[in-house]
Design a protein around this motif. Sequence first.
Motif, mmCIF file in Angstrom:
data_model
loop_
_atom_site.group_PDB
_atom_site.id
_atom_site.type_symbol
_atom_site.label_atom_id
_atom_site.label_comp_id
_atom_site.label_asym_id
_atom_site.label_seq_id
_atom_site.Cartn_x
_atom_site.Cartn_y
_atom_site.Cartn_z
ATOM 1 N N GLY A 1 0.758 -1.106 0.046
ATOM 2 C CA GLY A 1 -0.130 0.002 -0.188
ATOM 3 C C GLY A 1 0.808 1.242 -0.041
ATOM 4 N N ASN A 2 0.408 2.215 0.696
ATOM 5 C CA ASN A 2 1.391 3.605 0.934
ATOM 6 C C ASN A 2 0.943 4.411 1.960
ATOM 7 N N ALA A 3 2.113 4.871 2.572
ATOM 8 C CA ALA A 3 1.773 6.069 3.456
ATOM 9 C C ALA A 3 2.805 7.072 3.449
ATOM 10 N N PHE A 4 2.572 7.821 2.171
ATOM 11 C CA PHE A 4 3.389 8.887 1.683
ATOM 12 C C PHE A 4 2.982 10.229 1.981
ATOM 13 N N SER A 5 2.056 10.535 1.397
ATOM 14 C CA SER A 5 1.477 12.166 1.471
ATOM 15 C C SER A 5 0.910 12.379 2.870
ATOM 16 N N GLU A 6 0.822 13.602 3.449
ATOM 17 C CA GLU A 6 0.444 14.271 4.487
ATOM 18 C C GLU A 6 -0.579 15.184 4.284
ATOM 19 N N LEU A 7 -1.445 15.402 5.121
ATOM 20 C CA LEU A 7 -2.646 16.262 4.888
ATOM 21 C C LEU A 7 -2.337 17.775 5.330
ATOM 22 N N LYS A 8 -1.487 17.909 6.468
ATOM 23 C CA LYS A 8 -1.139 19.050 7.098
ATOM 24 C C LYS A 8 0.297 19.726 6.626
ATOM 25 N N SER A 9 0.884 19.002 5.914
ATOM 26 C CA SER A 9 2.227 19.495 5.632
ATOM 27 C C SER A 9 2.167 20.757 4.731
ATOM 28 N N LYS A 10 3.273 21.450 4.358
ATOM 29 C CA LYS A 10 3.132 22.602 3.762
ATOM 30 C C LYS A 10 3.035 22.440 2.178
ATOM 31 N N THR A 11 3.867 21.415 1.673
ATOM 32 C CA THR A 11 3.879 20.867 0.400
ATOM 33 C C THR A 11 3.789 19.369 0.640
ATOM 34 N N VAL A 12 3.332 18.673 -0.890
ATOM 35 C CA VAL A 12 3.344 17.263 -0.917
ATOM 36 C C VAL A 12 4.638 16.634 -0.626
ATOM 37 N N ALA A 13 5.853 17.358 -0.607
ATOM 38 C CA ALA A 13 7.110 16.804 -0.457
ATOM 39 C C ALA A 13 7.727 17.061 0.745
ATOM 40 N N ALA A 14 6.788 17.953 1.793
ATOM 41 C CA ALA A 14 7.459 18.149 2.884
ATOM 42 C C ALA A 14 6.658 17.088 4.081
ATOM 43 N N LEU B 1 -23.386 6.883 -14.858
ATOM 44 C CA LEU B 1 -22.300 7.148 -15.912
ATOM 45 C C LEU B 1 -21.495 8.495 -15.331
ATOM 46 N N ASP B 2 -22.176 9.151 -14.555
ATOM 47 C CA ASP B 2 -21.441 10.236 -13.740
ATOM 48 C C ASP B 2 -20.185 9.844 -13.142
ATOM 49 N N ARG B 3 -19.983 8.383 -12.968
ATOM 50 C CA ARG B 3 -18.836 8.039 -12.264
ATOM 51 C C ARG B 3 -17.618 8.574 -13.134
ATOM 52 N N HIS B 4 -17.586 8.453 -14.371
ATOM 53 C CA HIS B 4 -16.572 8.806 -15.209
ATOM 54 C C HIS B 4 -16.079 10.167 -15.086
ATOM 55 N N TRP B 5 -16.978 11.223 -15.094
ATOM 56 C CA TRP B 5 -16.597 12.444 -14.846
ATOM 57 C C TRP B 5 -15.996 12.580 -13.533
ATOM 58 N N ARG B 6 -16.805 12.101 -12.377
ATOM 59 C CA ARG B 6 -16.291 12.341 -11.019
ATOM 60 C C ARG B 6 -14.794 11.796 -10.944
ATOM 61 N N ASN B 7 -14.747 10.604 -11.265
ATOM 62 C CA ASN B 7 -13.066 10.061 -11.550
ATOM 63 C C ASN B 7 -12.285 10.869 -12.270
ATOM 64 N N ALA B 8 -12.539 11.212 -13.231
ATOM 65 C CA ALA B 8 -11.682 11.895 -14.088
ATOM 66 C C ALA B 8 -11.260 13.281 -13.371
ATOM 67 N N ARG B 9 -12.238 14.085 -12.869
ATOM 68 C CA ARG B 9 -12.067 15.252 -12.345
ATOM 69 C C ARG B 9 -11.291 15.260 -11.182
ATOM 70 N N VAL B 10 -11.425 14.077 -10.296
ATOM 71 C CA VAL B 10 -10.697 13.855 -9.201
ATOM 72 C C VAL B 10 -9.138 13.275 -9.446
ATOM 73 N N HIS B 11 -8.975 12.418 -10.336
ATOM 74 C CA HIS B 11 -7.728 11.695 -10.410
ATOM 75 C C HIS B 11 -6.991 12.793 -11.060
ATOM 76 N N THR B 12 -7.246 13.506 -12.131
ATOM 77 C CA THR B 12 -6.352 14.545 -12.742
ATOM 78 C C THR B 12 -5.986 15.625 -11.859
ATOM 79 N N LEU B 13 -6.447 15.514 -10.729
ATOM 80 C CA LEU B 13 -6.069 16.640 -10.000
ATOM 81 C C LEU B 13 -4.763 16.107 -9.245
ATOM 82 N N HIS B 14 -4.194 15.056 -9.382
ATOM 83 C CA HIS B 14 -3.051 14.546 -8.689
ATOM 84 C C HIS B 14 -1.851 15.176 -8.720
ATOM 85 N N ASP B 15 -1.591 15.775 -9.845
ATOM 86 C CA ASP B 15 -0.353 16.449 -10.112
ATOM 87 C C ASP B 15 -0.663 17.375 -11.246
#
Length: 422
Positions: A149-162, A383-397
Amino acid sequence: MGSLNETRIDYSVHPRVNSTDPVPPRPRPSVPAHVISSDQEAIEVAEGLAARFREGAALRDREGLLPIAELDAYSQSGLWSINVPKAYGGPEVSYATLARVIAIIAAADPAIAQITQNHLAIVATVDLDGTEEQKRLFFGQALAGLRYGNAFSELKSKTVAAFETKVHFDGDEAVVNGEKFYTTGALLSHIVPIVGVDEAGQGWLVFADRDQPGLTVTNNWSSFGQRTTASGSVRIENVRVPKVRALKVTSFDHPTVGGPVSQIIQSAIDAGIARGAIDDTIAFVSTLSRPWIDSGKDKAGEDLFTIAAIGDLKIRLHAAEALLDIAGRAIDAARADSTLEKVSNATVRTAESKVLTTEIAILATNKLFELAGTRSTLAEHGLDRHWRNARVHTLHDPVRWKFFHVGNWYLNGTHPPRHAWN
Protein backbone atom coordinates in the motif's frame (compact mmCIF):
# COMPACT_ATOMS: atom_id res chain seq x y z
CA MET A 1 -21.61 -0.11 -19.62
CA GLY A 2 -21.41 -1.23 -15.99
CA SER A 3 -24.50 -2.89 -14.56
CA LEU A 4 -26.47 -1.50 -11.63
CA ASN A 5 -28.99 -4.34 -11.61
CA GLU A 6 -27.63 -6.18 -8.58
CA THR A 7 -29.82 -5.35 -5.58
CA ARG A 8 -28.77 -7.74 -2.81
CA ILE A 9 -25.39 -6.97 -1.37
CA ASP A 10 -23.68 -8.76 1.49
CA TYR A 11 -21.86 -5.88 3.16
CA SER A 12 -19.91 -8.24 5.40
CA VAL A 13 -18.23 -9.57 2.26
CA HIS A 14 -18.15 -6.22 0.46
CA PRO A 15 -17.19 -3.51 2.99
CA ARG A 16 -18.23 0.02 2.11
CA VAL A 17 -16.29 3.23 1.83
CA ASN A 18 -16.60 5.35 5.00
CA SER A 19 -18.16 2.49 6.93
CA THR A 20 -17.67 2.80 10.69
CA ASP A 21 -16.80 -0.90 10.82
CA PRO A 22 -13.06 -1.62 10.68
CA VAL A 23 -11.73 -3.47 7.66
CA PRO A 24 -9.42 -6.25 8.87
CA PRO A 25 -6.03 -6.80 7.21
CA ARG A 26 -6.15 -9.03 4.16
CA PRO A 27 -4.83 -12.56 4.64
CA ARG A 28 -1.63 -13.29 2.81
CA PRO A 29 -2.10 -15.43 -0.31
CA SER A 30 -2.09 -19.16 0.38
CA VAL A 31 -0.39 -19.86 -2.95
CA PRO A 32 2.24 -17.80 -4.80
CA ALA A 33 1.00 -15.42 -7.46
CA HIS A 34 1.39 -16.25 -11.12
CA VAL A 35 4.52 -14.84 -12.77
CA ILE A 36 3.94 -13.17 -16.14
CA SER A 37 6.19 -14.54 -18.88
CA SER A 38 6.11 -11.77 -21.50
CA ASP A 39 4.81 -8.34 -22.44
CA GLN A 40 2.13 -9.94 -24.59
CA GLU A 41 0.91 -12.14 -21.74
CA ALA A 42 0.71 -9.08 -19.47
CA ILE A 43 -1.63 -7.37 -21.94
CA GLU A 44 -3.74 -10.50 -22.40
CA VAL A 45 -4.10 -11.04 -18.65
CA ALA A 46 -5.05 -7.37 -18.18
CA GLU A 47 -7.73 -7.62 -20.86
CA GLY A 48 -9.20 -10.71 -19.21
CA LEU A 49 -9.32 -9.06 -15.79
CA ALA A 50 -10.74 -5.84 -17.23
CA ALA A 51 -13.72 -7.72 -18.64
CA ARG A 52 -14.44 -8.99 -15.14
CA PHE A 53 -13.84 -5.68 -13.35
CA ARG A 54 -16.03 -3.74 -15.78
CA GLU A 55 -19.15 -5.68 -14.82
CA GLY A 56 -19.36 -4.42 -11.25
CA ALA A 57 -17.67 -1.03 -11.59
CA ALA A 58 -20.85 1.07 -11.61
CA LEU A 59 -22.34 -0.86 -8.69
CA ARG A 60 -19.17 -0.57 -6.61
CA ASP A 61 -19.09 3.17 -7.26
CA ARG A 62 -22.76 3.68 -6.40
CA GLU A 63 -22.66 1.63 -3.20
CA GLY A 64 -19.09 2.49 -2.23
CA LEU A 65 -18.08 -1.17 -2.20
CA LEU A 66 -14.40 -1.90 -1.75
CA PRO A 67 -13.05 -4.15 -4.55
CA ILE A 68 -11.65 -6.86 -2.29
CA ALA A 69 -12.26 -9.93 -4.47
CA GLU A 70 -11.15 -8.00 -7.54
CA LEU A 71 -7.87 -6.96 -5.91
CA ASP A 72 -7.16 -10.51 -4.80
CA ALA A 73 -7.63 -11.75 -8.36
CA TYR A 74 -5.59 -8.83 -9.72
CA SER A 75 -2.54 -9.30 -7.50
CA GLN A 76 -2.62 -13.09 -7.93
CA SER A 77 -2.64 -12.64 -11.71
CA GLY A 78 1.02 -11.60 -11.75
CA LEU A 79 0.37 -8.05 -12.96
CA TRP A 80 1.58 -6.58 -9.66
CA SER A 81 5.12 -7.85 -10.26
CA ILE A 82 5.55 -7.00 -13.93
CA ASN A 83 8.33 -4.46 -13.24
CA VAL A 84 10.37 -6.79 -11.02
CA PRO A 85 13.75 -7.21 -12.78
CA LYS A 86 14.50 -10.47 -14.57
CA ALA A 87 17.62 -10.89 -12.42
CA TYR A 88 15.34 -11.40 -9.42
CA GLY A 89 12.83 -13.68 -11.14
CA GLY A 90 10.45 -11.04 -12.48
CA PRO A 91 9.07 -10.34 -15.96
CA GLU A 92 10.66 -6.84 -16.28
CA VAL A 93 8.23 -5.79 -19.00
CA SER A 94 8.66 -2.55 -20.89
CA TYR A 95 7.27 0.51 -19.15
CA ALA A 96 5.28 1.09 -22.34
CA THR A 97 3.61 -2.27 -21.67
CA LEU A 98 3.13 -1.45 -18.00
CA ALA A 99 1.36 1.79 -18.94
CA ARG A 100 -0.85 -0.07 -21.40
CA VAL A 101 -1.76 -2.65 -18.74
CA ILE A 102 -2.78 0.10 -16.30
CA ALA A 103 -4.82 1.88 -18.99
CA ILE A 104 -6.65 -1.36 -19.80
CA ILE A 105 -7.57 -1.91 -16.14
CA ALA A 106 -8.49 1.77 -15.69
CA ALA A 107 -10.88 1.69 -18.64
CA ALA A 108 -12.82 -0.94 -16.69
CA ASP A 109 -12.44 0.50 -13.17
CA PRO A 110 -9.95 3.34 -12.56
CA ALA A 111 -10.18 2.92 -8.79
CA ILE A 112 -8.72 -0.57 -9.06
CA ALA A 113 -6.03 0.71 -11.42
CA GLN A 114 -5.10 3.49 -9.01
CA ILE A 115 -4.68 1.06 -6.12
CA THR A 116 -1.91 -0.59 -8.17
CA GLN A 117 -0.05 2.67 -8.72
CA ASN A 118 1.83 2.94 -5.46
CA HIS A 119 2.73 -0.75 -5.40
CA LEU A 120 4.39 -0.57 -8.81
CA ALA A 121 6.13 2.72 -7.94
CA ILE A 122 7.47 1.11 -4.76
CA VAL A 123 8.82 -1.85 -6.74
CA ALA A 124 10.62 0.67 -8.97
CA THR A 125 12.00 2.47 -5.90
CA VAL A 126 13.36 -0.81 -4.54
CA ASP A 127 15.08 -1.34 -7.89
CA LEU A 128 16.66 2.11 -7.70
CA ASP A 129 17.52 2.40 -4.01
CA GLY A 130 17.42 -1.01 -2.38
CA THR A 131 20.42 -2.97 -1.16
CA GLU A 132 20.87 -6.48 -2.53
CA GLU A 133 19.31 -7.90 0.62
CA GLN A 134 16.34 -5.55 0.32
CA LYS A 135 15.85 -6.34 -3.35
CA ARG A 136 15.72 -10.06 -2.67
CA LEU A 137 13.27 -9.47 0.19
CA PHE A 138 10.88 -6.98 -1.40
CA PHE A 139 10.94 -8.34 -4.95
CA GLY A 140 10.31 -11.80 -3.49
CA GLN A 141 7.26 -10.50 -1.62
CA ALA A 142 5.88 -8.87 -4.76
CA LEU A 143 6.39 -12.06 -6.78
CA ALA A 144 4.64 -14.06 -4.06
CA GLY A 145 1.53 -11.89 -4.45
CA LEU A 146 1.87 -9.53 -1.48
CA ARG A 147 0.47 -6.06 -2.04
CA TYR A 148 2.25 -2.87 -1.02
CA GLY A 149 0.00 0.00 0.00
CA ASN A 150 1.34 3.43 0.78
CA ALA A 151 1.68 5.96 3.56
CA PHE A 152 3.37 8.81 1.69
CA SER A 153 1.48 12.10 1.55
CA GLU A 154 0.36 14.16 4.52
CA LEU A 155 -2.72 16.32 4.84
CA LYS A 156 -1.26 19.12 6.97
CA SER A 157 2.26 19.56 5.59
CA LYS A 158 3.23 22.71 3.67
CA THR A 159 3.76 20.88 0.34
CA VAL A 160 3.36 17.32 -0.89
CA ALA A 161 7.10 16.79 -0.49
CA ALA A 162 7.34 18.19 3.07
CA PHE A 163 7.21 15.25 5.46
CA GLU A 164 6.55 15.58 9.16
CA THR A 165 6.61 11.82 9.77
CA LYS A 166 9.79 10.96 11.64
CA VAL A 167 12.07 7.93 11.52
CA HIS A 168 14.73 7.12 14.07
CA PHE A 169 16.80 4.03 14.72
CA ASP A 170 16.87 2.15 17.99
CA GLY A 171 19.40 -0.65 17.86
CA ASP A 172 18.44 -3.00 15.08
CA GLU A 173 15.02 -1.41 14.53
CA ALA A 174 13.58 1.57 12.69
CA VAL A 175 10.90 3.42 14.66
CA VAL A 176 8.32 5.59 12.87
CA ASN A 177 5.80 8.17 14.10
CA GLY A 178 3.44 10.33 12.06
CA GLU A 179 0.12 10.65 10.27
CA LYS A 180 -0.66 10.20 6.58
CA PHE A 181 -3.52 10.87 4.17
CA TYR A 182 -4.25 9.99 0.52
CA THR A 183 -3.02 6.50 1.41
CA THR A 184 -4.34 4.68 -1.66
CA GLY A 185 -3.91 0.94 -1.33
CA ALA A 186 -3.01 0.87 2.37
CA LEU A 187 -6.37 -0.40 3.61
CA LEU A 188 -6.35 -3.54 1.45
CA SER A 189 -2.60 -4.13 1.40
CA HIS A 190 -0.44 -6.71 3.12
CA ILE A 191 2.45 -4.30 3.74
CA VAL A 192 2.35 -0.51 4.15
CA PRO A 193 5.54 1.33 3.10
CA ILE A 194 5.78 4.58 5.09
CA VAL A 195 7.73 7.66 3.97
CA GLY A 196 9.48 9.49 6.77
CA VAL A 197 12.58 11.56 7.42
CA ASP A 198 15.32 11.20 10.02
CA GLU A 199 16.87 14.00 12.11
CA ALA A 200 19.15 14.97 9.21
CA GLY A 201 16.22 15.25 6.80
CA GLN A 202 17.13 12.06 4.94
CA GLY A 203 14.15 10.27 3.45
CA TRP A 204 13.34 6.66 4.28
CA LEU A 205 10.76 4.15 3.08
CA VAL A 206 9.84 1.90 5.99
CA PHE A 207 7.93 -1.31 5.20
CA ALA A 208 5.46 -2.13 8.00
CA ASP A 209 3.04 -5.05 8.04
CA ARG A 210 -0.58 -3.98 7.65
CA ASP A 211 -1.38 -5.52 11.07
CA GLN A 212 1.72 -4.05 12.75
CA PRO A 213 1.13 -2.78 16.32
CA GLY A 214 0.85 1.01 16.25
CA LEU A 215 -0.34 1.16 12.63
CA THR A 216 -3.97 2.25 12.22
CA VAL A 217 -5.53 2.46 8.75
CA THR A 218 -8.82 4.37 8.63
CA ASN A 219 -11.34 3.99 5.84
CA ASN A 220 -12.31 7.69 5.68
CA TRP A 221 -11.86 8.66 2.02
CA SER A 222 -14.79 11.00 1.25
CA SER A 223 -13.99 12.33 -2.23
CA PHE A 224 -16.76 12.37 -4.83
CA GLY A 225 -14.48 10.55 -7.31
CA GLN A 226 -12.27 7.46 -7.24
CA ARG A 227 -14.55 6.52 -4.37
CA THR A 228 -13.48 2.91 -3.95
CA THR A 229 -9.72 3.49 -3.75
CA ALA A 230 -10.05 3.74 0.06
CA SER A 231 -7.48 6.55 -0.01
CA GLY A 232 -8.02 7.47 3.61
CA SER A 233 -5.59 7.94 6.47
CA VAL A 234 -2.88 6.07 8.35
CA ARG A 235 -1.76 6.82 11.88
CA ILE A 236 1.73 5.63 12.81
CA GLU A 237 2.52 5.41 16.53
CA ASN A 238 5.91 3.96 17.46
CA VAL A 239 5.81 1.44 14.64
CA ARG A 240 8.93 -0.72 14.80
CA VAL A 241 10.42 -2.77 11.99
CA PRO A 242 13.81 -4.47 11.51
CA LYS A 243 16.43 -2.22 9.91
CA VAL A 244 16.45 -4.29 6.72
CA ARG A 245 12.89 -3.07 6.11
CA ALA A 246 13.98 0.58 6.17
CA LEU A 247 15.05 1.63 2.68
CA LYS A 248 17.10 4.80 2.27
CA VAL A 249 15.63 6.88 -0.58
CA THR A 250 18.28 8.62 -2.68
CA SER A 251 16.87 8.17 -6.20
CA PHE A 252 15.82 11.83 -6.52
CA ASP A 253 19.26 13.08 -5.56
CA HIS A 254 20.65 12.08 -8.95
CA PRO A 255 19.18 11.28 -12.39
CA THR A 256 16.87 8.24 -12.23
CA VAL A 257 13.51 7.25 -13.68
CA GLY A 258 11.80 7.38 -10.27
CA GLY A 259 9.65 10.40 -11.15
CA PRO A 260 8.67 9.36 -14.68
CA VAL A 261 7.72 5.85 -13.50
CA SER A 262 5.35 7.27 -10.90
CA GLN A 263 3.93 9.75 -13.41
CA ILE A 264 3.38 7.39 -16.32
CA ILE A 265 1.12 5.24 -14.17
CA GLN A 266 -0.97 8.31 -13.31
CA SER A 267 -1.11 9.23 -17.00
CA ALA A 268 -2.20 5.70 -17.92
CA ILE A 269 -5.06 5.83 -15.43
CA ASP A 270 -6.38 9.00 -17.06
CA ALA A 271 -6.06 7.44 -20.51
CA GLY A 272 -8.09 4.49 -19.26
CA ILE A 273 -10.78 6.76 -17.79
CA ALA A 274 -11.06 8.48 -21.18
CA ARG A 275 -11.32 5.20 -23.08
CA GLY A 276 -13.95 3.84 -20.71
CA ALA A 277 -16.03 7.01 -21.04
CA ILE A 278 -15.79 7.02 -24.84
CA ASP A 279 -16.76 3.35 -25.02
CA ASP A 280 -19.80 4.02 -22.84
CA THR A 281 -20.71 7.08 -24.92
CA ILE A 282 -20.70 5.03 -28.11
CA ALA A 283 -22.71 2.23 -26.49
CA PHE A 284 -25.32 4.64 -25.12
CA VAL A 285 -25.70 6.69 -28.29
CA SER A 286 -26.02 3.49 -30.33
CA THR A 287 -28.70 1.91 -28.16
CA LEU A 288 -30.51 4.39 -25.92
CA SER A 289 -30.16 7.97 -27.20
CA ARG A 290 -32.78 9.63 -29.40
CA PRO A 291 -31.83 11.63 -32.50
CA TRP A 292 -32.16 15.38 -32.17
CA ILE A 293 -35.31 16.73 -33.79
CA ASP A 294 -33.43 18.98 -36.25
CA SER A 295 -31.11 16.25 -37.53
CA GLY A 296 -33.74 14.56 -39.68
CA LYS A 297 -32.18 11.20 -38.76
CA ASP A 298 -33.83 8.05 -37.49
CA LYS A 299 -31.02 7.15 -35.08
CA ALA A 300 -28.86 9.22 -32.74
CA GLY A 301 -25.76 7.59 -34.19
CA GLU A 302 -26.60 9.04 -37.63
CA ASP A 303 -26.44 12.65 -36.39
CA LEU A 304 -23.64 14.37 -38.31
CA PHE A 305 -22.50 16.45 -35.36
CA THR A 306 -22.44 13.40 -33.07
CA ILE A 307 -20.43 11.42 -35.61
CA ALA A 308 -17.88 14.23 -35.91
CA ALA A 309 -17.64 14.61 -32.12
CA ILE A 310 -16.95 10.88 -31.69
CA GLY A 311 -14.28 11.13 -34.36
CA ASP A 312 -12.67 14.02 -32.53
CA LEU A 313 -12.67 12.12 -29.22
CA LYS A 314 -11.12 9.03 -30.79
CA ILE A 315 -8.37 11.04 -32.50
CA ARG A 316 -7.48 12.81 -29.26
CA LEU A 317 -7.54 9.52 -27.34
CA HIS A 318 -5.26 7.81 -29.83
CA ALA A 319 -2.85 10.76 -29.72
CA ALA A 320 -2.73 10.55 -25.92
CA GLU A 321 -2.19 6.79 -26.03
CA ALA A 322 0.59 7.21 -28.59
CA LEU A 323 2.38 9.71 -26.34
CA LEU A 324 1.92 7.29 -23.44
CA ASP A 325 3.73 4.61 -25.44
CA ILE A 326 6.49 7.06 -26.42
CA ALA A 327 6.92 8.01 -22.76
CA GLY A 328 7.17 4.37 -21.73
CA ARG A 329 9.92 3.71 -24.25
CA ALA A 330 11.77 6.83 -23.13
CA ILE A 331 11.64 5.52 -19.56
CA ASP A 332 13.03 2.16 -20.73
CA ALA A 333 15.91 3.96 -22.45
CA ALA A 334 16.66 6.13 -19.40
CA ARG A 335 16.48 3.15 -17.07
CA ALA A 336 19.06 1.34 -19.18
CA ASP A 337 21.35 4.40 -19.32
CA SER A 338 20.49 6.96 -16.63
CA THR A 339 22.25 10.02 -17.97
CA LEU A 340 20.82 13.40 -17.06
CA GLU A 341 19.83 13.95 -20.69
CA LYS A 342 17.96 10.67 -21.03
CA VAL A 343 16.24 10.99 -17.66
CA SER A 344 15.12 14.52 -18.50
CA ASN A 345 13.87 13.33 -21.88
CA ALA A 346 11.85 10.59 -20.16
CA THR A 347 10.48 13.13 -17.68
CA VAL A 348 9.44 15.52 -20.44
CA ARG A 349 7.89 12.79 -22.60
CA THR A 350 5.91 11.56 -19.63
CA ALA A 351 4.78 15.10 -18.82
CA GLU A 352 3.61 15.51 -22.43
CA SER A 353 1.56 12.34 -22.12
CA LYS A 354 0.10 13.53 -18.82
CA VAL A 355 -1.13 16.73 -20.48
CA LEU A 356 -2.94 14.88 -23.26
CA THR A 357 -4.38 12.13 -21.07
CA THR A 358 -5.70 14.74 -18.63
CA GLU A 359 -7.29 16.76 -21.44
CA ILE A 360 -8.97 13.78 -23.10
CA ALA A 361 -10.20 12.39 -19.77
CA ILE A 362 -11.92 15.68 -18.92
CA LEU A 363 -13.21 16.23 -22.45
CA ALA A 364 -14.51 12.69 -22.95
CA THR A 365 -16.33 12.56 -19.63
CA ASN A 366 -17.99 15.90 -20.37
CA LYS A 367 -18.91 14.98 -23.94
CA LEU A 368 -20.51 11.73 -22.80
CA PHE A 369 -23.56 13.59 -21.49
CA GLU A 370 -23.67 16.13 -24.29
CA LEU A 371 -23.76 13.40 -26.94
CA ALA A 372 -25.79 10.76 -25.08
CA GLY A 373 -28.43 13.21 -23.90
CA THR A 374 -30.31 13.90 -20.70
CA ARG A 375 -31.33 10.31 -20.08
CA SER A 376 -27.65 9.38 -19.73
CA THR A 377 -27.58 11.37 -16.46
CA LEU A 378 -30.12 9.09 -14.79
CA ALA A 379 -28.79 7.35 -11.70
CA GLU A 380 -29.68 3.90 -13.07
CA HIS A 381 -26.84 4.15 -15.61
CA GLY A 382 -24.13 5.30 -13.20
CA LEU A 383 -22.30 7.20 -15.94
CA ASP A 384 -21.56 10.20 -13.76
CA ARG A 385 -18.74 8.14 -12.21
CA HIS A 386 -16.63 8.75 -15.32
CA TRP A 387 -16.65 12.53 -14.89
CA ARG A 388 -16.18 12.33 -11.12
CA ASN A 389 -13.25 9.94 -11.49
CA ALA A 390 -11.61 12.05 -14.19
CA ARG A 391 -12.05 15.29 -12.28
CA VAL A 392 -10.57 13.87 -9.08
CA HIS A 393 -7.74 11.77 -10.46
CA THR A 394 -6.42 14.45 -12.82
CA LEU A 395 -5.85 16.67 -9.79
CA HIS A 396 -3.06 14.36 -8.64
CA ASP A 397 -0.35 16.60 -10.12
CA PRO A 398 -1.35 19.82 -11.91
CA VAL A 399 -0.80 19.82 -15.67
CA ARG A 400 -0.35 23.60 -15.65
CA TRP A 401 3.17 22.88 -14.39
CA LYS A 402 3.73 20.24 -17.05
CA PHE A 403 3.37 22.91 -19.73
CA PHE A 404 5.99 25.01 -17.98
CA HIS A 405 8.56 22.23 -17.52
CA VAL A 406 8.09 20.98 -21.08
CA GLY A 407 8.44 24.48 -22.53
CA ASN A 408 11.45 25.28 -20.37
CA TRP A 409 13.17 22.11 -21.58
CA TYR A 410 12.65 22.86 -25.27
CA LEU A 411 13.17 26.62 -25.12
CA ASN A 412 15.92 27.00 -22.53
CA GLY A 413 17.35 23.51 -22.13
CA THR A 414 16.39 23.57 -18.46
CA HIS A 415 16.24 20.10 -16.94
CA PRO A 416 12.93 19.40 -15.18
CA PRO A 417 12.94 18.90 -11.40
CA ARG A 418 13.26 15.40 -10.01
CA HIS A 419 10.54 14.23 -7.62
CA ALA A 420 7.64 11.77 -7.58
CA TRP A 421 5.18 14.35 -8.93
CA ASN A 422 7.15 15.14 -12.09
